[in-house]
Design an enzyme around this catalytic site. Sequence first.
Site, PDB file in Angstrom:
ATOM      1  N   GLY A   1       0.828  -1.108  -0.093  1.00 63.67           N
ATOM      2  CA  GLY A   1       0.052   0.152   0.133  1.00 63.67           C
ATOM      3  C   GLY A   1       0.916   1.155  -0.112  1.00 63.67           C
ATOM      4  N   THR A   2       1.700   1.124   0.564  1.00 65.12           N
ATOM      5  CA  THR A   2       2.986   2.152   0.641  1.00 65.12           C
ATOM      6  C   THR A   2       3.375   2.704  -0.585  1.00 65.12           C
ATOM      7  OG1 THR A   2       3.715   1.720   2.885  1.00 65.12           O
ATOM      8  CG2 THR A   2       5.252   2.969   1.628  1.00 65.12           C
TER       9      THR A   2
ATOM     10  N   ASN B   1      -6.965   4.586   9.487  1.00 61.86           N
ATOM     11  CA  ASN B   1      -6.329   3.244  10.081  1.00 61.86           C
ATOM     12  C   ASN B   1      -6.476   3.267  11.791  1.00 61.86           C
ATOM     13  OD1 ASN B   1      -4.227   5.604   9.191  1.00 61.86           O
ATOM     14  ND2 ASN B   1      -2.898   4.338  10.410  1.00 61.86           N
TER      15      ASN B   1
ATOM     16  N   GLN C   1      -7.325   0.567   4.453  1.00 60.79           N
ATOM     17  CA  GLN C   1      -8.072  -0.315   5.535  1.00 60.79           C
ATOM     18  C   GLN C   1      -9.491  -0.066   4.928  1.00 60.79           C
ATOM     19  OE1 GLN C   1      -7.055  -1.144   8.180  1.00 60.79           O
ATOM     20  NE2 GLN C   1      -5.078  -0.395   8.412  1.00 60.79           N
TER      21      GLN C   1
ATOM     22  N   SER D   1      -3.954  -2.858  -0.430  1.00 59.20           N
ATOM     23  CA  SER D   1      -2.820  -3.460   0.285  1.00 59.20           C
ATOM     24  C   SER D   1      -3.355  -5.078   0.886  1.00 59.20           C
ATOM     25  CB  SER D   1      -2.207  -2.751   1.472  1.00 59.20           C
ATOM     26  OG  SER D   1      -1.104  -3.710   1.920  1.00 59.20           O
TER      27      SER D   1
ATOM     28  N   HIS E   1      -2.441  -7.345   2.739  1.00 61.14           N
ATOM     29  CA  HIS E   1      -2.116  -8.021   4.041  1.00 61.14           C
ATOM     30  C   HIS E   1      -3.031  -7.453   4.922  1.00 61.14           C
ATOM     31  CE1 HIS E   1       0.052  -4.866   6.498  1.00 61.14           C
ATOM     32  NE2 HIS E   1       0.535  -4.421   5.123  1.00 61.14           N
TER      33      HIS E   1
ATOM     34  N   CYS F   1       2.699   1.951  12.731  1.00 59.82           N
ATOM     35  CA  CYS F   1       3.909   2.577  12.430  1.00 59.82           C
ATOM     36  C   CYS F   1       4.014   3.880  13.178  1.00 59.82           C
ATOM     37  CB  CYS F   1       3.526   3.225  10.957  1.00 59.82           C
ATOM     38  SG  CYS F   1       2.121   2.698   9.962  1.00 59.82           S
TER      39      CYS F   1
HETATM   40  N1  PLP Z   1      -2.455   3.416   4.347  1.00 61.25           N
HETATM   41  C1  PLP Z   1      -3.028   2.862   5.576  1.00 61.25           C
HETATM   42  C2  PLP Z   1      -4.259   3.608   5.825  1.00 61.25           C
HETATM   43  C3  PLP Z   1      -2.506   1.964   6.284  1.00 61.25           C
HETATM   44  O1  PLP Z   1      -3.313   1.374   7.463  1.00 61.25           O
HETATM   45  C4  PLP Z   1      -1.375   1.068   5.767  1.00 61.25           C
HETATM   46  C5  PLP Z   1      -0.684   0.277   6.909  1.00 61.25           C
HETATM   47  O2  PLP Z   1      -0.810   0.098   7.776  1.00 61.25           O
HETATM   48  C6  PLP Z   1      -0.873   1.764   4.800  1.00 61.25           C
HETATM   49  C7  PLP Z   1      -1.289   2.744   3.994  1.00 61.25           C
HETATM   50  C8  PLP Z   1       0.697   1.373   4.280  1.00 61.25           C
HETATM   51  O3  PLP Z   1       0.271  -0.393   3.604  1.00 61.25           O
HETATM   52  P1  PLP Z   1       1.415  -1.229   3.570  1.00 61.25           P
HETATM   53  O4  PLP Z   1       1.632  -1.793   5.087  1.00 61.25           O
HETATM   54  O5  PLP Z   1       0.919  -2.587   2.606  1.00 61.25           O
HETATM   55  O6  PLP Z   1       2.587  -0.600   3.096  1.00 61.25           O
END
Ligand code: PLP
Length: 372
Positions: free
Chosen positions: A67-68, A146, A176, A197, A199, A318
């Site tokens: 997702g990042t 999140n 999310q 994402s 996972h 995070c």
């Molecule tokens: N965006 C949101 C709202 C998230 O909660 C997260 C992960 O916690 C991400 C982006 C990042 O996704 P990824 O862990 O797949 O990099």
Amino acid sequence: MYFDNAATTVPSGAAVRAYTEALGLFGNPSSPHAAGVAAREALEAARAAISSHVGCRADELYFTASGTEANNTAIFGAFAFASRRTKRIVLTDSEHPSVEECVKRLEAFGAEAVYIPTRSGILDIDALAEALTKPAALVCVMAANNETGAVYDIEAVRKAIDKSGCGAILHCDAVQGLLKHADMKRLLKCADTAAFSAHKLHAPRGIGALKVRAGLRLPPHIYGGGQERGLRSGTENVAGAAAFAAAAGEYTAEKLLSVKAVRERLVKRLSEAGNVGFNVPPKHIDGILNISLFGIKSETALNALSVQGIYISASSACSSRKGQSRVLKAYGLEKAALDSALRIGISPYNTVEEADKLADALLTARERYGRI
Ligand code: PLP
């Protein structure tokens, strides 16, 4: 007992089976021989399945590693696309770091960031309309937060952008949100770009996706062999994509009801106990329940539960090492509520019986170790 499903989820049986089977398709999807073609077919089948859940065309969906990466690709791409016209970026004050940190990085290249409040988990549409009276390159509003689970009104954002004529690209971090709310598919149709994402919905880590509306040609963020129609170079993760599709296929409306039942039980038990704040936005996904367990510090409660094998979190995974949550501050929580905030991430694998055990464990921890 795992109640940290907003951080990540256990891969489902179907996801693991799909992953393992697809590992057998070892060919490179770009190779013209039969092994490559078989891998390509599996990849395209996964793309078609996931895009049907997103509500977009298969050729609007690009695989990424996370997702990042999807957020980075959309934001750097949209900025490069639009920044000759304007360098203004409008975003909420509660975006995930994988959005906010991109915008901060772009400030070094002349971007001007304008933050829109999300007090009580509600996007301030008047502030957004005001921000859009000037041209903007990009508007970032996440689909579901999140930490609080807030679902922001993407439809109203789309209308505000169209009405203003500011010409901004609308990016939506739906990591999310995907499949987690009955309205999500309709809301996501309003986004020009959207990040996902696997996972977060019981598929493994290492696979994400980015929707880019047909006709919008973003420059790539990662250069190389030109995979994913040039937007995201790098040999595709076929097994990850297959597992993503399998897990998404399992996330039915029935599963949402089971998450809701667990949430309702928790809310009932904790409300009866009293002295609990519910940091619950009016529109939210049921899978994230943020509470303030007044009287005990978040970390103390976390640790007391962790030694019993019960896993929840204080805020996002995070931000857990970065002190108090900026998202909960933006929500409007005062110090006592912030100090005792807990995030419970509920998945279809949790049960009502587990909800009772979690409520008991939380209340016992407060009785034993609570002081503040
Ligand atoms: N965006 C949101 C709202 C998230 O909660 C997260 C992960 O916690 C991400 C982006 C990042 O996704 P990824 O862990 O797949 O990099």
